[in-house]
Design an enzyme around this catalytic site. Structure first.
Site, PDB file in Angstrom:
ATOM      1  N   PRO A  22       0.754  -1.297   0.112  1.00 42.67           N
ATOM      2  CA  PRO A  22      -0.107  -0.230   0.089  1.00 42.67           C
ATOM      3  C   PRO A  22       0.869   1.179   0.049  1.00 42.67           C
ATOM      4  O   PRO A  22       1.935   1.208   0.783  1.00 42.67           O
ATOM      5  CB  PRO A  22      -0.475   0.075   1.391  1.00 42.67           C
ATOM      6  CG  PRO A  22      -0.197  -1.454   2.769  1.00 42.67           C
ATOM      7  CD  PRO A  22       1.252  -2.445   1.421  1.00 42.67           C
ATOM      8  N   CYS A  26       2.549   2.826   9.969  1.00 38.58           N
ATOM      9  CA  CYS A  26       2.550   4.210   9.068  1.00 38.58           C
ATOM     10  C   CYS A  26       3.747   5.326  10.041  1.00 38.58           C
ATOM     11  O   CYS A  26       2.495   5.703  11.569  1.00 38.58           O
ATOM     12  CB  CYS A  26       1.136   4.624   9.291  1.00 38.58           C
ATOM     13  SG  CYS A  26       1.031   6.899   8.253  1.00 38.58           S
ATOM     14  N   LYS A  61      -0.028  -4.983   9.372  1.00 35.71           N
ATOM     15  CA  LYS A  61       1.195  -4.904   8.395  1.00 35.71           C
ATOM     16  C   LYS A  61       1.489  -4.025   9.353  1.00 35.71           C
ATOM     17  O   LYS A  61       1.228  -2.625   9.645  1.00 35.71           O
ATOM     18  CB  LYS A  61       0.853  -3.644   7.064  1.00 35.71           C
ATOM     19  CG  LYS A  61       2.431  -3.469   6.482  1.00 35.71           C
ATOM     20  CD  LYS A  61       1.860  -2.918   5.448  1.00 35.71           C
ATOM     21  CE  LYS A  61       3.129  -2.484   4.944  1.00 35.71           C
ATOM     22  NZ  LYS A  61       3.536  -0.703   4.888  1.00 35.71           N
ATOM     23  N   ASN A  65       8.644  -7.262   3.815  1.00 32.82           N
ATOM     24  CA  ASN A  65       8.758  -6.445   2.727  1.00 32.82           C
ATOM     25  C   ASN A  65       9.714  -5.174   3.617  1.00 32.82           C
ATOM     26  O   ASN A  65      10.079  -5.139   4.781  1.00 32.82           O
ATOM     27  CB  ASN A  65       7.337  -5.613   3.593  1.00 32.82           C
ATOM     28  CG  ASN A  65       7.451  -4.082   2.943  1.00 32.82           C
ATOM     29  OD1 ASN A  65       6.738  -2.985   3.571  1.00 32.82           O
ATOM     30  ND2 ASN A  65       7.453  -3.874   2.029  1.00 32.82           N
ATOM     31  N   GLY A  66      10.132  -4.263   2.500  1.00 41.96           N
ATOM     32  CA  GLY A  66      11.683  -3.837   2.782  1.00 41.96           C
ATOM     33  C   GLY A  66      12.900  -3.937   1.748  1.00 41.96           C
ATOM     34  O   GLY A  66      13.304  -4.896   2.438  1.00 41.96           O
ATOM     35  N   GLY A 119       7.674  -1.953  -2.445  1.00 45.96           N
ATOM     36  CA  GLY A 119       6.487  -0.573  -2.133  1.00 45.96           C
ATOM     37  C   GLY A 119       7.413  -0.133  -4.025  1.00 45.96           C
ATOM     38  O   GLY A 119       7.649   0.165  -4.419  1.00 45.96           O
ATOM     39  N   ARG A 120       8.249   0.476  -2.904  1.00 43.41           N
ATOM     40  CA  ARG A 120       9.045   1.268  -3.781  1.00 43.41           C
ATOM     41  C   ARG A 120      10.089   0.280  -5.387  1.00 43.41           C
ATOM     42  O   ARG A 120      10.375   1.427  -6.493  1.00 43.41           O
ATOM     43  CB  ARG A 120      10.251   2.117  -3.006  1.00 43.41           C
ATOM     44  CG  ARG A 120       9.485   2.832  -2.790  1.00 43.41           C
ATOM     45  CD  ARG A 120      10.694   3.557  -1.018  1.00 43.41           C
ATOM     46  NE  ARG A 120      11.662   2.268  -0.541  1.00 43.41           N
ATOM     47  CZ  ARG A 120      12.480   2.385   0.915  1.00 43.41           C
ATOM     48  NH1 ARG A 120      12.848   3.479   0.441  1.00 43.41           N
ATOM     49  NH2 ARG A 120      12.787   1.451   1.310  1.00 43.41           N
TER      50      ARG A 120
HETATM   51  C1  LIG Z   1       4.832   6.762  -0.827  1.00 45.50           C
HETATM   52  C2  LIG Z   1       4.522   5.780   0.496  1.00 45.50           C
HETATM   53  C3  LIG Z   1       3.155   6.362   0.537  1.00 45.50           C
HETATM   54  C4  LIG Z   1       3.170   4.683   1.193  1.00 45.50           C
HETATM   55  N1  LIG Z   1       1.961   4.704   1.914  1.00 45.50           N
HETATM   56  C5  LIG Z   1       1.362   3.727   2.412  1.00 45.50           C
HETATM   57  C6  LIG Z   1       0.624   2.934   2.688  1.00 45.50           C
HETATM   58  O1  LIG Z   1      -0.173   3.935   2.381  1.00 45.50           O
HETATM   59  N2  LIG Z   1       0.119   1.968   4.104  1.00 45.50           N
HETATM   60  C7  LIG Z   1       1.227   1.515   4.454  1.00 45.50           C
HETATM   61  O2  LIG Z   1       0.978   0.483   5.285  1.00 45.50           O
HETATM   62  N3  LIG Z   1       2.555   2.074   4.135  1.00 45.50           N
HETATM   63  C8  LIG Z   1       2.768   2.266   3.590  1.00 45.50           C
HETATM   64  N4  LIG Z   1       4.224   2.644   2.492  1.00 45.50           N
HETATM   65  C9  LIG Z   1       5.372   1.629   3.200  1.00 45.50           C
HETATM   66  C10 LIG Z   1       4.807   0.617   2.182  1.00 45.50           C
HETATM   67  O3  LIG Z   1       4.022  -0.408   2.400  1.00 45.50           O
HETATM   68  C11 LIG Z   1       6.802   0.032   2.676  1.00 45.50           C
HETATM   69  O4  LIG Z   1       6.150  -0.634   4.001  1.00 45.50           O
HETATM   70  C12 LIG Z   1       7.132   0.733   2.505  1.00 45.50           C
HETATM   71  O5  LIG Z   1       7.560   1.295   1.609  1.00 45.50           O
HETATM   72  C13 LIG Z   1       9.049  -0.396   2.610  1.00 45.50           C
HETATM   73  O6  LIG Z   1       8.753  -0.579   1.926  1.00 45.50           O
HETATM   74  P1  LIG Z   1       9.619  -0.849  -0.257  1.00 45.50           P
HETATM   75  O7  LIG Z   1      11.548  -0.264   0.796  1.00 45.50           O
HETATM   76  O8  LIG Z   1       9.324  -1.829  -1.152  1.00 45.50           O
HETATM   77  O9  LIG Z   1       9.484   0.476  -0.545  1.00 45.50           O
HETATM   78  C14 LIG Z   1       4.355   4.110   1.575  1.00 45.50           C
HETATM   79  C15 LIG Z   1       5.521   3.860   1.837  1.00 45.50           C
HETATM   80  C16 LIG Z   1       5.861   5.299  -0.267  1.00 45.50           C
HETATM   81  C17 LIG Z   1       7.201   5.516  -0.348  1.00 45.50           C
END
Ligand SMILES: Cc1cc2nc3c(=O)[nH]c(=O)nc-3n(C[C@H](O)[C@H](O)[C@H](O)COP(=O)(O)O)c2cc1C
Length: 325
Positions: free
Chosen positions: A17, A101, A140, A201-202, A225-226
């Site tokens: 998300p 969050c 989460k 995740n991460g 995510g990213r």
């Molecule tokens: C722009 C942005 C918005 C995010 N919004 C949410 C969100 O709405 N809910 C949530 O649980 N995590 C949110 N996250 C966290 C991501 O879901 C994820 O946990 C985090 O980016 C780490 O994963 P990654 O390294 O694959 O990006 C957000 C992250 C980013 C960068």
């Protein structure tokens, strides 16, 4: 294959998300490119039960993206339970609770990562939401408030005991925000202690890291995510790599076509003006690493209307194609 409660997913890869990113257009794109499950951005439980128009608009969905996980946030058990009922009625296949969050506005209201400081509240929320919805329930989390005190394992266990069907862990502490590195050892610790599926995740920023996370932690699913912003092809690339097939990078034509499709879907969803603004941000990711991309980014920062943005995009890609990049 990954099964969450009664729901069998096509594969073990989940789109994270992300507020402002995982709107319906992006979810449709990543689903088509191999994600086993897509998730909405976090949606305010308070906004849902008050029937706020903008909040309700986040529930808009399409059959092609299913199964869909809808993430809600809030701090009051009864409000969260009612909100879960609303999202299930709107068609959610999974309800996901945000307990990680780090954003100030969310924390201030006792929601998101703030909940990790109150196991009693975690228990009340998960129990109440569990009672109110029949679809699979996931939560989460982050490993805790600050790095000196991990509550990852006990929180995940508590969530399991309250009847959740899976836990996703992003192993950065709330106070870390997005700084530092995700500590995958924490994912392994949680996995070792839980019976329900654990989703890691991460920092999965390229295909090989997804396989590495799974191998290293034993997690059942990987959430990205990213790594998918600007590279929605990552899901297919991971599946290819897992099956021993060569990874294919999208060519210029394919990249341009996908960007245009994203833009079209956004325009239909939120109107051309807002789509142009959103797309300007997304183009920074879609053109990352391409030649002359910084010049292109500079050029588009001031563009506000849809047609001019499309022309700039066309011109940029034509130049690259002419240079046979
Ligand atoms: C722009 C942005 C918005 C995010 N919004 C949410 C969100 O709405 N809910 C949530 O649980 N995590 C949110 N996250 C966290 C991501 O879901 C994820 O946990 C985090 O980016 C780490 O994963 P990654 O390294 O694959 O990006 C957000 C992250 C980013 C960068």
């Amino acid at each position: 294959m990954l099964q969450i409660g009664s729901l069998k997913l096509e594969n073990w890869l989940i789109m994270a998300p992300m507020a402002g990113i995982t709107s319906l257009p992006f979810r449709l794109i990543v689903k088509k490119l191999g994600a086993g499950l897509v998730t909405t951005e976090m949606i305010s439980a308070e906004g849902l039960i008050r029937g706020q128009k903008t909040t309700l608009s986040y529930l808009k969905s399409h059959p092609d993206e299913r199964p869909l996980s809808v993430q809600i946030f809030g701090s009051k058990p009864e409000v969260m339970a009612r909100a879960a009922g609303i999202v299930v009625k709107a068609g959610a296949n999974i309800v996901d609770i945000n307990m990680g969050c780090p954003v100030k506005k969310i924390i201030k209201n006792g929601a998101g990562g703030a909940l990790l400081r109150s196991p009693q509240r975690v228990k009340e929320i998960v129990t109440a939401v569990r009672r109110s919805c029949q679809v699979p329930l996931t939560v989460k989390i982050r490993p805790g408030w600050s790095i000196d005190k991990s509550v990852a394992v006990e929180t995940a266990r508590l969530i399991e005991d309250c009847g959740a069907d899976a836990v996703t862990i992003h192993p950065r502490f709330v106070k870390q925000g997005f700084s530092g590195k995700a500590d995958w050892n924490i994912i392994a610790d949680v996995k070792e202690q839980l019976k329900i599926p654990v989703i890691g995740n991460g920092d999965v920023l390229d295909p090989s890291l997804a396989l590495q996370m799974k191998r290293q932690t034993g997690c059942d699913g990987v959430m990205i995510g990213r790594g998918a912003i600007g590279n929605p092809w990552i899901f297919k690339q991971i599946l290819d790599m897992e099956d021993g097939r060569a990874i294919r990078q999208p060519g210029l034509h394919e990249r341009r076509t996908l960007i245009m499709e994203h833009f079209r879907l956004l325009s239909v969803s939120i109107g051309e003006h807002r789509a142009a603004k959103t797309m300007r941000g997304l183009l920074l990711w879609y053109t990352k690493g391409l030649p002359h991309s910084s010049r292109f980014r500079g050029l588009i920062t001031s563009i506000k209307d849809c047609n001019t943005l499309v022309s700039a995009l066309d011109q940029y890609f034509s130049t690259l194609e002419d240079e046979k990049i």
